[in-house]
Design a protein around this motif. Structure first.
Motif, PDB file in Angstrom:
ATOM      1  N   VAL A 192      15.600  11.346   4.717  1.00  0.00           N
ATOM      2  CA  VAL A 192      14.581  11.755   5.690  1.00  0.00           C
ATOM      3  C   VAL A 192      13.404  12.438   4.985  1.00  0.00           C
ATOM      4  O   VAL A 192      12.230  12.150   5.274  1.00  0.00           O
ATOM      5  N   ALA A 193      13.690  13.342   4.054  1.00  0.00           N
ATOM      6  CA  ALA A 193      12.614  14.019   3.335  1.00  0.00           C
ATOM      7  C   ALA A 193      11.795  13.029   2.511  1.00  0.00           C
ATOM      8  O   ALA A 193      10.552  13.106   2.492  1.00  0.00           O
ATOM      9  N   THR A 194      12.460  12.105   1.853  1.00  0.00           N
ATOM     10  CA  THR A 194      11.739  11.103   1.068  1.00  0.00           C
ATOM     11  C   THR A 194      10.869  10.227   1.953  1.00  0.00           C
ATOM     12  O   THR A 194       9.725   9.903   1.605  1.00  0.00           O
ATOM     13  N   THR A 195      11.374   9.848   3.124  1.00  0.00           N
ATOM     14  CA  THR A 195      10.613   8.989   4.035  1.00  0.00           C
ATOM     15  C   THR A 195       9.354   9.687   4.527  1.00  0.00           C
ATOM     16  O   THR A 195       8.254   9.111   4.490  1.00  0.00           O
ATOM     17  N   PHE A 196       9.471  10.932   4.975  1.00  0.00           N
ATOM     18  CA  PHE A 196       8.308  11.639   5.509  1.00  0.00           C
ATOM     19  C   PHE A 196       7.279  11.926   4.421  1.00  0.00           C
ATOM     20  O   PHE A 196       6.070  11.761   4.630  1.00  0.00           O
ATOM     21  N   LEU A 197       7.721  12.346   3.256  1.00  0.00           N
ATOM     22  CA  LEU A 197       6.781  12.604   2.169  1.00  0.00           C
ATOM     23  C   LEU A 197       6.118  11.313   1.699  1.00  0.00           C
ATOM     24  O   LEU A 197       4.917  11.300   1.401  1.00  0.00           O
ATOM     25  N   SER A 198       6.868  10.231   1.645  1.00  0.00           N
ATOM     26  CA  SER A 198       6.297   8.952   1.232  1.00  0.00           C
ATOM     27  C   SER A 198       5.239   8.473   2.220  1.00  0.00           C
ATOM     28  O   SER A 198       4.170   7.990   1.821  1.00  0.00           O
ATOM     29  N   LEU A 199       5.524   8.609   3.510  1.00  0.00           N
ATOM     30  CA  LEU A 199       4.553   8.187   4.511  1.00  0.00           C
ATOM     31  C   LEU A 199       3.304   9.072   4.485  1.00  0.00           C
ATOM     32  O   LEU A 199       2.182   8.578   4.627  1.00  0.00           O
ATOM     33  N   PHE A 200       3.474  10.376   4.296  1.00  0.00           N
ATOM     34  CA  PHE A 200       2.314  11.273   4.263  1.00  0.00           C
ATOM     35  C   PHE A 200       1.427  10.988   3.051  1.00  0.00           C
ATOM     36  O   PHE A 200       0.211  10.820   3.182  1.00  0.00           O
ATOM     37  N   ILE A 201       2.042  10.914   1.879  1.00  0.00           N
ATOM     38  CA  ILE A 201       1.266  10.654   0.664  1.00  0.00           C
ATOM     39  C   ILE A 201       0.718   9.232   0.672  1.00  0.00           C
ATOM     40  O   ILE A 201      -0.450   8.988   0.334  1.00  0.00           O
ATOM     41  N   GLY A 202       1.561   8.276   1.057  1.00  0.00           N
ATOM     42  CA  GLY A 202       1.119   6.887   1.062  1.00  0.00           C
ATOM     43  C   GLY A 202       0.025   6.625   2.069  1.00  0.00           C
ATOM     44  O   GLY A 202      -0.900   5.847   1.806  1.00  0.00           O
ATOM     45  N   LEU A 203       0.080   7.276   3.247  1.00  0.00           N
ATOM     46  CA  LEU A 203      -0.960   7.085   4.254  1.00  0.00           C
ATOM     47  C   LEU A 203      -2.297   7.638   3.778  1.00  0.00           C
ATOM     48  O   LEU A 203      -3.348   7.011   3.974  1.00  0.00           O
ATOM     49  N   SER A 204      -2.268   8.809   3.154  1.00  0.00           N
ATOM     50  CA  SER A 204      -3.506   9.390   2.638  1.00  0.00           C
ATOM     51  C   SER A 204      -4.118   8.512   1.550  1.00  0.00           C
ATOM     52  O   SER A 204      -5.326   8.247   1.545  1.00  0.00           O
ATOM     53  N   ALA A 205      -3.267   8.044   0.623  1.00  0.00           N
ATOM     54  CA  ALA A 205      -3.774   7.183  -0.443  1.00  0.00           C
ATOM     55  C   ALA A 205      -4.218   5.825   0.093  1.00  0.00           C
ATOM     56  O   ALA A 205      -5.220   5.262  -0.375  1.00  0.00           O
ATOM     57  N   ALA A 206      -3.512   5.293   1.077  1.00  0.00           N
ATOM     58  CA  ALA A 206      -3.867   3.991   1.628  1.00  0.00           C
ATOM     59  C   ALA A 206      -5.209   4.046   2.352  1.00  0.00           C
ATOM     60  O   ALA A 206      -5.997   3.089   2.285  1.00  0.00           O
ATOM     61  N   TYR A 207      -5.510   5.143   3.028  1.00  0.00           N
ATOM     62  CA  TYR A 207      -6.811   5.258   3.697  1.00  0.00           C
ATOM     63  C   TYR A 207      -7.941   5.292   2.678  1.00  0.00           C
ATOM     64  O   TYR A 207      -8.993   4.670   2.872  1.00  0.00           O
ATOM     65  N   ALA A 208      -7.722   6.018   1.580  1.00  0.00           N
ATOM     66  CA  ALA A 208      -8.754   6.063   0.535  1.00  0.00           C
ATOM     67  C   ALA A 208      -8.945   4.697  -0.109  1.00  0.00           C
ATOM     68  O   ALA A 208     -10.077   4.270  -0.374  1.00  0.00           O
ATOM     69  N   LEU A 209      -7.850   3.982  -0.354  1.00  0.00           N
ATOM     70  CA  LEU A 209      -7.949   2.679  -0.997  1.00  0.00           C
ATOM     71  C   LEU A 209      -8.434   1.589  -0.046  1.00  0.00           C
ATOM     72  O   LEU A 209      -9.030   0.599  -0.492  1.00  0.00           O
ATOM     73  N   GLY A 210      -8.184   1.744   1.226  1.00  0.00           N
ATOM     74  CA  GLY A 210      -8.549   0.711   2.177  1.00  0.00           C
ATOM     75  C   GLY A 210      -9.888   0.891   2.844  1.00  0.00           C
ATOM     76  O   GLY A 210     -10.471  -0.087   3.336  1.00  0.00           O
ATOM     77  N   ARG A 211     -10.428   2.111   2.865  1.00  0.00           N
ATOM     78  CA  ARG A 211     -11.645   2.361   3.616  1.00  0.00           C
ATOM     79  C   ARG A 211     -12.767   3.020   2.810  1.00  0.00           C
ATOM     80  O   ARG A 211     -13.937   2.768   3.061  1.00  0.00           O
ATOM     81  N   ILE A 212     -12.440   3.858   1.851  1.00  0.00           N
ATOM     82  CA  ILE A 212     -13.459   4.582   1.104  1.00  0.00           C
ATOM     83  C   ILE A 212     -13.832   3.782  -0.136  1.00  0.00           C
ATOM     84  O   ILE A 212     -12.965   3.369  -0.918  1.00  0.00           O
ATOM     85  N   ASP A 213     -15.128   3.539  -0.323  1.00  0.00           N
ATOM     86  CA  ASP A 213     -15.609   2.786  -1.474  1.00  0.00           C
ATOM     87  C   ASP A 213     -15.804   3.717  -2.663  1.00  0.00           C
ATOM     88  O   ASP A 213     -16.539   4.706  -2.577  1.00  0.00           O
TER      89      ASP A 213
END
Length: 292
Positions: free
Chosen positions: A92-113
């Motif tokens: 559970v801890a790995t899942t929540f931390l992975s989603l939080f970190i991955g979501l933040s990084a994915a927004y930067a990689l997918g939307r910010i130039d």
């Protein structure tokens, strides 16, 4: 011969198409049945074996004996139940931390130039395919230096090495599919990037978060090598290691029934989690993101 007469001559009767559809459906049903048997039979055989004792284990009978002695032994075993709690905490801890970190990084990689965005995304993908044994010694030194050795927290930190690149890559693909008009309207209203991510994109990413979260949870729940390396005592081990260390009453006894019972017990939470989130994924996919 006119065109109408020619069409009537070559036209096949409606009964032909009905028979054809039935044959196609029959083959599809047979293929689906074979897939279900192939995927579910090992789990069913494990359950059948877990209900047998002694010489009955070696009989090729597909009907379970309904003897739940091994399951009662597992429930009464504090080491195994503690390993279940450890696995639940780590997963559970790995899942929540992975989603939080991955979501933040994915927004930067997918939307910010920014420069080298594609290169950074490829590096993240390369990290996710590294074999565990390659980073084992380095992670051992890092965990020991941080004072987390023989603690479940060490496994959470270690599993992020494989789950964060995966979640980042998958969520980046989902974020790229969203229309930019949503963000442009929010920017005009004065929203920051963080608020756009939390208030606009996050409510629409239920299916993607559920699918990536399930895969991260399964990966952390089933991992064996790091759990065996970084935990030494019974009270800190996870379920895969606890199952691997199950021993018989003597050196000549192989506890096949106990191992099968433990395997069924460990697999059941994963099945329940997948079934629960599967309904949410289907509902999210059919709801639609933009309505107008």
């Amino acid at each position: 011969m006119t065109e109408v007469a020619l069409y009537r001559a070559v036209r096949k009767p409606a009964a032909y198409y009905r028979v054809r559809r039935r044959i196609v459906r029959l083959f599809q049903s047979a293929a689906l049945l074979l897939v279900l048997i192939y995927t579910l039979f090992p789990y069913y055989w494990a359950f059948v074996s877990s209900t047998k004792q002694g010489a009955a284990l070696y009989r090729a009978a597909l009907v379970p004996a309904l003897d739940f002695t091994y399951y009662r032994q597992l429930i009464d075993n504090p080491v195994f139940m503690g390993s279940l709690l450890n696995s639940a905490y780590v997963a559970v801890a790995t899942t929540f931390l992975s989603l939080f970190i991955g979501l933040s990084a994915a927004y930067a990689l997918g939307r910010i130039d920014f420069p080298q965005r594609r290169t950074l995304l490829m590096i993240i993908l390369m990290i996710s395919i590294f074999p565990q044994v390659v980073v084992l010694s380095g992670m051992f030194e890092l965990i020991n230096w941080m004072g987390l050795f023989n603690r479940p927290s060490a496994l959470v930190l270690t599993y992020l090495l494989s789950t964060v690149p995966f979640t980042t890559w998958v969520l980046t693909t989902f974020i790229r599919e969203f229309p930019r008009e949503l963000e442009e309207a929010a920017i005009i209203d004065g929203c920051s990037h963080f608020r756009i991510l939390m208030k606009i994109l996050l409510p629409l990413m239920g299916p993607s978060l559920a699918s990536t979260g399930i895969l991260a949870f399964i990966l952390a729940w089933n991992e064996f090598l790091f759990a065996l390396t970084f935990t030494l005592t019974d009270e800190n081990r996870t379920v895969p290691v606890a199952i691997g260390l199950i021993a018989g009453n003597s050196r000549y006894e192989y506890p096949f029934g106990q191992i099968m019972a433990a395997s069924v017990t460990v697999t059941l939470p994963l099945i329940l989690v997948v079934l629960f989130f599967q309904r949410r994924i289907v509902a999210g996919l059919t709801a639609g993101a933009v309505k107008g």
